[in-house]
Write a protein that holds these residues in place. Sequence first.
Motif, short mmCIF file in Angstrom:
data_model
loop_
_atom_site.label_atom_id
_atom_site.label_comp_id
_atom_site.label_asym_id
_atom_site.label_seq_id
_atom_site.Cartn_x
_atom_site.Cartn_y
_atom_site.Cartn_z
N ASN A 1 13.69 30.58 -160.47
CA ASN A 1 15.23 30.84 -160.36
C ASN A 1 15.77 30.25 -161.61
O ASN A 1 15.31 30.08 -162.84
CB ASN A 1 15.58 29.86 -159.10
N GLU A 2 16.95 29.58 -161.49
CA GLU A 2 17.78 29.07 -162.82
C GLU A 2 17.14 27.77 -162.62
O GLU A 2 16.55 27.03 -161.69
CB GLU A 2 19.21 28.57 -162.37
N ARG B 1 13.47 36.95 -164.55
CA ARG B 1 14.43 36.02 -164.90
C ARG B 1 15.74 36.73 -165.64
O ARG B 1 17.00 36.46 -165.34
CB ARG B 1 14.30 34.77 -165.54
N LYS C 1 23.38 36.06 -163.53
CA LYS C 1 23.53 34.58 -164.28
C LYS C 1 23.88 33.61 -163.09
O LYS C 1 23.98 32.50 -163.56
CB LYS C 1 24.58 34.93 -165.42
N SER D 1 23.91 31.25 -160.30
CA SER D 1 22.83 30.61 -159.46
C SER D 1 23.43 31.14 -157.93
O SER D 1 24.56 31.25 -157.62
CB SER D 1 22.90 29.18 -159.67
#
Length: 598
Positions: A281-282, A527, A532, A534
């Motif tokens: 993830n982020e 990714r 962008k 989250s």
Amino acid sequence: MNQLIEHKLALLPNSPGCYLHKDKHGTIIYVGKAKNLKNRVRSYFRGSHDTKTEMLVSEIVDFEFIVTESNIEALLLEINLIQENKPKYNIRLKDDSSYPFIKITHERYPRLLITRQVKKDKGHYFGPYPNAGAANEIKKLLDRIFPFKKCTNPPEKVCFYYHLGQCSAHTVCHTDKAYYDQMIEDVKNFLNGHDDKIVNQLKEKMQAMAEEMEYERAAEYRDLISAIGLLRTKQRVMAQDMMDRDIFGYYVDKGWMCVQVFFVRQGKLIQRAVNLFPYYNEPEEDFLTYLGQFYHDSKNLIPKEIFIPETIDEELVKALVNSKVIKPKKGEKKQLVNLATKNARVSLQQKFDLLEKDIQKTQGAVENLGELMGIATPVRIEAFDNSNIMGTSPVSAMVVFENGKPNKKEYRKYKIKTVTGPDDYASMREVIRRRYSRVKREELTPPDLIIIDGGQGQVNVAKDVIEKELGLSIPVAGLQKNDRHQTQELLFGDPLQVVDLPRNSQEFFLLHRIQDEVHRFAITFHRQLRSKNSFSSKLDGIEGLGPKRKQKLMRHFKSLTKIQSASLEDLLAAGLPQKVAENVQRYLTSETETRSES
């Protein structure tokens, strides 16, 4: 010297810090400090040594290190690590002598001494220090600032130190007990970090000497202030508040995250934990997931305070951990977080550098790998890995190794087009069909070996496409990982069997490198395709879900991805009202469907 140590020695930084030697059981057997880690640690494995050091070196099978900002900081961290781990060779190599302390004697006219014995004599003891050199360094600074008694002259005669300003000429200038009591209190405060009073006094004296054009004396005061500044670094590893706290820092690069946790107990940095893993993830989201799992483990006791990097939302951390969460902005606390982050960056770079060194030694392993598998030398190897989260944005990636080296110009990325949901087998079937249909159609150079990042099921799917659908004759093997996400075994043959590969062989290192590289390439591509924004920010748009309820969700589910997969019953169990729970599920379901359709 084993291969792991040989590789690590080449990657040591030219920085101050502490090093920890370990034996075959992973037990810390020696702790040391160095102004230059690279030079000092290398010296153990170069040249000849005395008998005691040779015994130590003979037991070392691995080592780790902690980077510090200064040599004094390394000295004080060394004390903490020795006291916490009690390494056997730290006792043997110091000839069983005890650690030195700085002592203020309990006398009519007190003195500053260095001693190795702590007695119940009403004296004041400071330490311990890792060696006499460290204690002398601190005492020398104290002598220049505090004019304790230093001589045995008759009462009416002053000594040489009096003329240097380092002795109060006890029977001439100061005879009252209150004067020395105050000076003892000043030393206590000074060594405990409360040195602002002394620094301000020295600055005033420096300014006065400069105004009187006594520049040499002014320079002496300037040097004293600088020396005190260096001593202040002790607060990063030895705090005076005796607080228990955990300090977190993290660093990300090339699809991997490293999290470092410094454990401070009773004001002393005594241990650290290092964790490296691929992130999906982020970075901020995966850090929160890691932190929730870290404290969910009963082995990790929750301290009174937790320090986190400034990029992390402290409110979400509070939802995960019942502790005081601090995001330091400046000063020593900020430097602690920076130090943890710096060590995370060094650890992650070391992992990549070790893999690069493996490349240099794996070219000759290609031929041996072919012999072990009973196939022609696999000069060209193509490896595949899939990446998705809950079936969203599924992708696959292929990397190419030629003669043991990655050929990045030949790497390929694939968006999965025909698969809905998290179906790894169907994704692998699609990608293998697309890749080798093109190889057959355009008469491209086929690989000598195909490697699948997966177990028996994924390998059988790939073999079915290659042999039955496309009629090609290309060996297909699988690489399985263990629970710690490390390369475990190679599957090959008909039926599939485990190929006997020694863990310390160059062939195993080659496969390890290939598996890490294809995994890195796949998750990096995945990714790039994700939104962008989250997932946590998208929760903010749900009606009825304010900050407190958002924290309640985090506290219950521990990670953002688990919230995404929660059922209505799960959301109700987390304490959400019926209508809000329905809003959350409806919103998340629509998000998933939108991504699947695209």
